[in-house]
Design an enzyme around this catalytic site. Structure first.
Site, short mmCIF file in Angstrom:
data_model
loop_
_atom_site.label_atom_id
_atom_site.label_comp_id
_atom_site.label_asym_id
_atom_site.label_seq_id
_atom_site.Cartn_x
_atom_site.Cartn_y
_atom_site.Cartn_z
N HIS A 180 2.67 3.48 -9.00
CA HIS A 180 2.47 2.00 -9.23
C HIS A 180 3.71 1.48 -9.93
O HIS A 180 4.19 0.44 -9.84
CB HIS A 180 1.20 1.74 -10.29
CG HIS A 180 0.21 2.07 -9.45
ND1 HIS A 180 -0.23 1.76 -8.33
CD2 HIS A 180 -1.03 2.71 -10.02
CE1 HIS A 180 -1.26 2.24 -7.62
NE2 HIS A 180 -2.05 3.04 -8.62
N ARG A 205 -12.07 2.04 -8.71
CA ARG A 205 -11.04 3.26 -9.11
C ARG A 205 -11.39 3.76 -10.28
O ARG A 205 -11.67 3.18 -11.35
CB ARG A 205 -9.43 2.57 -8.97
CG ARG A 205 -9.22 2.32 -7.45
CD ARG A 205 -7.71 2.07 -7.53
NE ARG A 205 -7.46 1.88 -5.97
CZ ARG A 205 -6.14 1.95 -5.43
NH1 ARG A 205 -5.08 2.42 -6.01
NH2 ARG A 205 -5.85 1.71 -4.08
N GLU A 227 1.03 -13.21 12.21
CA GLU A 227 1.40 -12.29 13.09
C GLU A 227 1.34 -10.95 12.05
O GLU A 227 1.72 -11.21 10.74
CB GLU A 227 2.81 -12.56 13.38
CG GLU A 227 3.19 -13.73 14.26
CD GLU A 227 2.67 -13.30 15.81
OE1 GLU A 227 2.44 -12.12 15.99
OE2 GLU A 227 2.04 -14.29 16.26
N LEU A 271 11.21 -20.76 -4.65
CA LEU A 271 9.97 -19.60 -3.65
C LEU A 271 8.76 -20.07 -4.52
O LEU A 271 8.90 -20.08 -5.85
CB LEU A 271 10.50 -18.20 -3.88
CG LEU A 271 9.21 -17.28 -3.37
CD1 LEU A 271 9.27 -17.23 -2.14
CD2 LEU A 271 9.80 -15.81 -3.87
N TRP A 279 -11.46 -2.40 -8.73
CA TRP A 279 -12.23 -2.10 -10.12
C TRP A 279 -12.98 -0.94 -9.98
O TRP A 279 -13.37 -0.09 -10.85
CB TRP A 279 -13.32 -3.18 -10.40
CG TRP A 279 -12.60 -4.46 -10.65
CD1 TRP A 279 -12.60 -5.65 -10.12
CD2 TRP A 279 -11.74 -5.11 -11.90
NE1 TRP A 279 -12.03 -6.60 -10.78
CE2 TRP A 279 -11.45 -6.32 -11.87
CE3 TRP A 279 -11.37 -4.10 -12.95
CZ2 TRP A 279 -10.74 -6.82 -12.90
CZ3 TRP A 279 -10.57 -4.95 -13.97
CH2 TRP A 279 -10.27 -6.32 -13.70
N ASP A 311 0.92 -1.10 0.04
CA ASP A 311 0.06 0.12 -0.04
C ASP A 311 0.95 1.10 0.01
O ASP A 311 1.95 1.28 0.58
CB ASP A 311 -0.99 -0.12 1.28
CG ASP A 311 -2.05 0.89 1.29
OD1 ASP A 311 -2.20 1.57 -0.10
OD2 ASP A 311 -2.78 1.30 2.18
N ASN A 318 1.40 3.32 -2.68
CA ASN A 318 1.81 3.85 -4.02
C ASN A 318 1.30 5.18 -4.64
O ASN A 318 2.14 6.08 -5.06
CB ASN A 318 1.51 2.84 -5.28
CG ASN A 318 2.22 1.71 -5.15
OD1 ASN A 318 3.00 1.34 -4.31
ND2 ASN A 318 1.95 0.59 -6.02
N GLY A 319 0.01 5.21 -4.48
CA GLY A 319 -0.52 6.66 -4.74
C GLY A 319 0.06 7.82 -3.96
O GLY A 319 0.32 8.74 -4.43
N ARG A 356 1.97 -4.96 5.98
CA ARG A 356 1.21 -3.95 5.01
C ARG A 356 1.91 -2.69 5.46
O ARG A 356 2.41 -2.26 6.59
CB ARG A 356 0.04 -3.80 5.90
CG ARG A 356 -0.80 -2.64 5.12
CD ARG A 356 -2.44 -2.43 5.40
NE ARG A 356 -3.05 -1.38 4.33
CZ ARG A 356 -4.40 -1.60 3.95
NH1 ARG A 356 -4.89 -2.75 4.41
NH2 ARG A 356 -4.79 -0.70 3.02
N SER A 385 -8.31 -5.41 4.66
CA SER A 385 -8.79 -5.06 3.35
C SER A 385 -8.98 -6.34 2.62
O SER A 385 -8.63 -6.35 1.35
CB SER A 385 -7.73 -4.05 2.66
OG SER A 385 -7.54 -2.92 3.12
N SER A 397 -6.95 -5.82 -5.69
CA SER A 397 -7.94 -6.45 -4.98
C SER A 397 -9.64 -6.13 -5.93
O SER A 397 -9.52 -5.33 -6.73
CB SER A 397 -8.29 -5.78 -3.87
OG SER A 397 -8.97 -4.27 -4.02
C1 FPP Z 1 -1.81 0.26 -3.40
O1 FPP Z 1 -1.33 1.58 -3.58
C2 FPP Z 1 -1.29 -0.56 -4.59
C3 FPP Z 1 -1.74 -1.00 -5.62
C4 FPP Z 1 -3.25 -1.01 -5.75
C5 FPP Z 1 -1.33 -1.88 -6.78
C6 FPP Z 1 -0.29 -2.52 -6.46
C7 FPP Z 1 0.43 -2.95 -8.01
C8 FPP Z 1 1.95 -3.00 -7.92
C9 FPP Z 1 2.97 -2.76 -7.04
C10 FPP Z 1 2.30 -3.42 -9.34
C11 FPP Z 1 2.10 -4.92 -9.59
C12 FPP Z 1 3.06 -5.48 -10.81
C13 FPP Z 1 2.98 -6.53 -10.93
C14 FPP Z 1 4.02 -7.09 -12.07
C15 FPP Z 1 2.52 -7.62 -10.20
P1 FPP Z 1 -2.49 2.67 -3.45
O2 FPP Z 1 -2.52 2.91 -5.06
O3 FPP Z 1 -3.76 2.14 -2.65
O4 FPP Z 1 -1.84 4.03 -2.78
P2 FPP Z 1 -2.59 4.97 -1.67
O5 FPP Z 1 -3.29 4.09 -0.52
O6 FPP Z 1 -1.37 5.70 -1.40
O7 FPP Z 1 -3.72 5.49 -2.65
#
Ligand code: FPP
Length: 235
Positions: free
Chosen positions: A36, A70, A200, A130, A68, A19, A21-22, A181, A189, A64
């Site tokens: 992302h 978003r 844990e 793995l 969809w 979590d 990225n945004g 997380r 979530s 998740s």
């Molecule tokens: C949550 O951050 C992240 C996601 C919904 C996407 C995660 C996906 C990747 C890291 C890329 C996956 C790539 C492969 C090849 C499997 P958020 O957007 O909810 O962040 P925020 O809470 O700050 O808005």
């Protein structure tokens, strides 16, 4: 790797809710999709670290079923990232002897993503170092509901086998030992609700694009200090 980590369970299952990225992107005045893309780099570093630490199963929450909802532009960008990254990730997995499989619904994935999933799974089926599982269009509640319905419709079927089917998995669902997380929120979530019965939980404030092998070690060290009792009284 420390001596403590060497004595860690040899079948450790680590699951991660990636979590933040945004927020990582927004704080840098970048579009959310840049977060992302940065998240993909962390994913690669984390997978490499997991192999080095001899983790047995690593399950990552990539998309998740609620995602969809978003904005369509972000969903499309995420699907494009998946379709573009899965082939190169699969090639990396073959080199590192990593089995890659996807848990979640497949019937709603865009065709390029579905094809990339099927090819990645087939290419890495024989790998053993793995088991990397990506959760895509995944909802624990939806899977549990479908598994329960399947068992109900088939008399006395085996629930875990039904859950495995609902995940589109071909092996039984292993319990999670450590759930990490990133991003500062402290919730599950709808991720692996069944398998996390005795997990844990480790929540960290860092955004996913800042996660790497060192952060994984921090979580593993905290995990090793936990006393797991599974409802029993310690001897
Ligand atoms: C949550 O951050 C992240 C996601 C919904 C996407 C995660 C996906 C990747 C890291 C890329 C996956 C790539 C492969 C090849 C499997 P958020 O957007 O909810 O962040 P925020 O809470 O700050 O808005």
């Amino acid at each position: 790797m420390t001596t403590d980590q060497e004595t860690m369970s040899d079948r450790l299952h680590v699951a991660i809710i990636m979590d933040g990225n945004g927020r990582w992107a927004t704080e840098r005045s970048l579009p959310r999709t840049a977060g992302h893309h940065a998240g993909v780099r962390s994913l690669r570093a984390t997978v490499e670290a997991a192999v080095e630490r001899q983790i047995h199963t690593l399950t990552l929450y990539a998309f998740s079923s609620d995602n969809w909802q978003r904005p369509q532009s972000e969903v499309r960008a995420l699907m494009r990232i998946l379709a573009a990254q899965l082939p190169s990730q699969a090639a990396r997995c073959v080199r590192q002897n990593i089995r890659l499989s996807i848990i979640g619904r497949r019937d709603r994935l865009p065709d390029p993503v579905l094809q990339a999933v099927l090819r990645a799974e087939a290419r890495t089926l024989h790998c053993t170092a793995l088991h990397l599982r990506l959760a895509i269009d995944y909802s624990a509640r939806d899977s549990l509901t479908r598994a329960a319905r399947h068992v109900g419709n088939n008399g006395n079927g085996d629930f875990l086998q039904a859950l495995m089917r609902a995940y589109n998995a071909d092996s039984l669902v292993p319990d999670v030992d450590l759930l990490i997380r990133t991003g500062g929120e402290q919730r599950l979530s709808d991720f692996l609700l069944w398998e996390c019965a005795y997990a844990e939980l480790y929540f960290m404030p860092d955004y996913w694009p800042d996660f790497d092998g060192t952060k994984l070690d921090t979580a593993l060290c905290a995990f090793q200090k936990r006393q797991r009792r599974f409802g029993k009284v310690p001897a």
